[in-house]
Write an enzyme that holds these catalytic residues in place. Sequence first.
Site, PDB file in Angstrom:
ATOM      1  N   ASP A  44     122.600  15.767   6.698  1.00  0.00           N
ATOM      2  CA  ASP A  44     122.830  15.957   8.056  1.00  0.00           C
ATOM      3  C   ASP A  44     123.826  17.112   8.346  1.00  0.00           C
ATOM      4  O   ASP A  44     124.644  17.756   7.617  1.00  0.00           O
ATOM      5  CB  ASP A  44     123.276  14.770   8.643  1.00  0.00           C
ATOM      6  CG  ASP A  44     122.552  13.572   8.372  1.00  0.00           C
ATOM      7  OD1 ASP A  44     121.190  13.906   8.224  1.00  0.00           O
ATOM      8  OD2 ASP A  44     122.777  12.436   8.524  1.00  0.00           O
TER       9      ASP A  44
HETATM   10  N1  URA Z   1     122.400   9.716   4.514  1.00  0.00           N
HETATM   11  C1  URA Z   1     122.887  10.011   5.826  1.00  0.00           C
HETATM   12  O1  URA Z   1     122.887   9.153   6.717  1.00  0.00           O
HETATM   13  N2  URA Z   1     122.860  11.422   6.081  1.00  0.00           N
HETATM   14  C2  URA Z   1     122.804  12.144   5.041  1.00  0.00           C
HETATM   15  O2  URA Z   1     123.160  13.441   5.259  1.00  0.00           O
HETATM   16  C3  URA Z   1     122.453  11.736   4.008  1.00  0.00           C
HETATM   17  C4  URA Z   1     122.301  10.578   3.656  1.00  0.00           C
END
Ligand code: URA
Length: 236
Positions: free
Chosen positions: A106
């Site tokens: 993310d």
């Molecule tokens: N899980 C999440 O919620 N975000 C990420 O970036 C990776 C795994």
Amino acid sequence: MSIRLDKFLCESSDLTRSLACVAIRQGRVKVNGKTQRSSSLKIDEKNDQVLLNDLPMAGEIGPRYFMMNKPEGYICANTDEEHRVVFSLMQDEINLHKLHTVGRLDLDTTGLLFVTDDGQFSHVVASPKHHLEKTYRAWLAEPLIDNAEEQILAGILLKNESEKTKPGKLERISDTEVLITIGEGRYHQVKRMFAALGNRVEKLHRESIGKVKLDPLLHSGEYRALTPQEFTDLTG
Ligand code: URA
């Protein structure tokens, strides 16, 4: 090896064959310092120097495999209107448009990210069939509930999903800091798992994938090539 000039340009830029021909006709392509207007010209891709719009083109290179310490605020995409993309941190590389990230983190997640131009590699590393576990360090907004370890091991039903998550492992560092290891990569999975436990992830950092750990020498935003051992650990 000799190769047609238009084919070489296709391989080393994001031009299609017909746009490569247009660029050549328009006089935007130089070979060894001389403008060339013939698409069928044969060049030696190792020894001839080709410039498109006065920028050097490198022909077919790779496959390439990198690990990056992804910073916060960068998006795992090749282009984005709104956010900086992780590839903007790799300006020393050529043929950047050929690289992609293996899976995604993310915008606000940091840590271990693989970047490659080898689709087969990303398939192997990202595919749940290969059982490469990913470990994340998560900092939580609230103290974690007592039986979180058991719930994560038993699998958690995420909002709007019908199947529980596969068994995961949780190591409690403190009431609000944990290491969580999962074998899948569902959308926002870690954040949604803690949301299902009535909590909220404030910060998330990926530390390892399979046996490969984020190199502690890589500062945020830095990257390096994978070592042959790391490559084997991921694909072997
Ligand atoms: N899980 C999440 O919620 N975000 C990420 O970036 C990776 C795994």
